[in-house]
Design a protein around this motif. Structure first.
Motif, PDB file in Angstrom:
ATOM      1  N   THR A   1       0.822  -1.213   0.000  1.00  0.00           N
ATOM      2  CA  THR A   1       0.000   0.000   0.000  1.00  0.00           C
ATOM      3  C   THR A   1       0.860   1.270   0.000  1.00  0.00           C
ATOM      4  OG1 THR A   1      -0.238  -0.060   2.404  1.00  0.00           O
ATOM      5  CG2 THR A   1      -1.969  -1.109   1.083  1.00  0.00           C
TER       6      THR A   1
ATOM      7  N   HIS B   1       1.695   2.200  -3.484  1.00  0.00           N
ATOM      8  CA  HIS B   1       0.535   2.503  -4.327  1.00  0.00           C
ATOM      9  C   HIS B   1      -0.404   3.448  -3.579  1.00  0.00           C
ATOM     10  CE1 HIS B   1       1.498  -0.710  -7.208  1.00  0.00           C
ATOM     11  NE2 HIS B   1       1.834  -1.427  -6.153  1.00  0.00           N
ATOM     12  N   LEU B   2       0.157   4.468  -2.953  1.00  0.00           N
ATOM     13  CA  LEU B   2      -0.650   5.328  -2.086  1.00  0.00           C
ATOM     14  C   LEU B   2      -1.837   5.951  -2.803  1.00  0.00           C
ATOM     15  CD1 LEU B   2       1.847   7.140   0.296  1.00  0.00           C
ATOM     16  CD2 LEU B   2       0.081   5.489   0.873  1.00  0.00           C
ATOM     17  N   ALA B   3      -1.647   6.441  -4.005  1.00  0.00           N
ATOM     18  CA  ALA B   3      -2.746   7.107  -4.712  1.00  0.00           C
ATOM     19  C   ALA B   3      -3.898   6.139  -4.954  1.00  0.00           C
ATOM     20  CB  ALA B   3      -2.255   7.700  -6.034  1.00  0.00           C
ATOM     21  N   GLU B   4      -3.576   4.943  -5.464  1.00  0.00           N
ATOM     22  CA  GLU B   4      -4.620   3.962  -5.723  1.00  0.00           C
ATOM     23  C   GLU B   4      -5.277   3.487  -4.432  1.00  0.00           C
ATOM     24  OE1 GLU B   4      -1.444   2.584  -8.839  1.00  0.00           O
ATOM     25  OE2 GLU B   4      -1.392   3.582  -6.898  1.00  0.00           O
ATOM     26  N   TRP B   5      -4.454   3.229  -3.407  1.00  0.00           N
ATOM     27  CA  TRP B   5      -4.988   2.730  -2.148  1.00  0.00           C
ATOM     28  C   TRP B   5      -5.857   3.786  -1.482  1.00  0.00           C
ATOM     29  CZ3 TRP B   5      -5.906  -1.871  -0.747  1.00  0.00           C
ATOM     30  CH2 TRP B   5      -6.228  -2.173   0.580  1.00  0.00           C
ATOM     31  N   ASP B   6      -5.402   5.033  -1.495  1.00  0.00           N
ATOM     32  CA  ASP B   6      -6.204   6.100  -0.899  1.00  0.00           C
ATOM     33  C   ASP B   6      -7.555   6.219  -1.597  1.00  0.00           C
ATOM     34  OD1 ASP B   6      -4.296   6.650   0.996  1.00  0.00           O
ATOM     35  OD2 ASP B   6      -3.562   8.473   0.045  1.00  0.00           O
ATOM     36  N   GLN B   7      -7.568   6.034  -2.917  1.00  0.00           N
ATOM     37  CA  GLN B   7      -8.842   6.066  -3.643  1.00  0.00           C
ATOM     38  C   GLN B   7      -9.752   4.937  -3.186  1.00  0.00           C
ATOM     39  OE1 GLN B   7      -7.878   6.162  -7.879  1.00  0.00           O
ATOM     40  NE2 GLN B   7      -9.124   8.002  -8.019  1.00  0.00           N
TER      41      GLN B   7
END
Length: 184
Positions: A56, A59-65
């Motif tokens: 995570t 892939h912060l941007a994807e995970w935050d989404q």
């Protein structure tokens, strides 16, 4: 070293591939103390057992989404759908903040096999300090304090799926041994 064994293999979920075929996909969620060896184990699973290691932090941007909507069934289902969409067994590494525990619980309900890596906290700190990317010790201290405060709520979610992976030295449990405890 204390190990709580699971009596079953990771849950295999039936999924439909883009070509319409049915397949089984393992979805693991590995969490735990900072410095407990989560990254090392997940990377090993990827290299040796062909899992996709979905970290995570990377892939912060994807995970935050995915988690932005909060701890609800729709969010947990979206995470499951996204991971299944990768088409292979997936291990998600998430050193979550305890405020996300309700979402973790829901992820377990929708098919993720939840695992907690713990152990000796002093050894975990020493291991964390040896990382190639040196971070402020206050980050470790804050995460550990939040885990300690929330442990009465965390422990039941991972009951039967906790492994003490780090011991004084610091020494980490061998990946093959961890795998044996997880998969029998």
């Amino acid at each position: 070293m204390l190990v709580h064994r699971s009596s079953h293999n990771p849950q295999r979920q039936r999924a439909i591939t883009p070509s319409g075929h049915t397949t089984s996909v393992a979805l693991l969620l590995v969490s735990g103390l900072p410095g407990a060896g989560k990254s090392t184990y997940c990377e090993w699973l990827a290299q040796v057992h062909d899992y996709i290691h979905w970290e995570t932090d990377a892939h912060l941007a994807e995970w935050d989404q995915l988690i932005m909507a909060g701890p609800n069934l729709q969010t947990a289902t979206a995470a499951r759908t996204a991971m299944r969409g990768l088409g292979k067994d997936v291990v998600v590494e998430w050193g979550f903040l305890p405020k996300f525990l309700p979402l973790v619980r829901l992820m377990g309900q929708v098919g993720f096999d939840l695992w907690w890596f713990g152990g000796n906290e002093v050894a975990a700190r020493q291991s964390w300090q040896k990382r190639s990317i040196r971070l402020d010790d206050r980050l470790f201290d804050g995460q550990l304090a939040s885990i300690q405060a929330a442990w009465p709520r965390i422990e039941p979610v991972y009951r039967g799926h906790t492994i003490d992976t780090v011991s004084p030295g610091p020494t980490h449990m061998d990946n093959v041994e961890i795998y044996r405890h997880m998969f029998g």
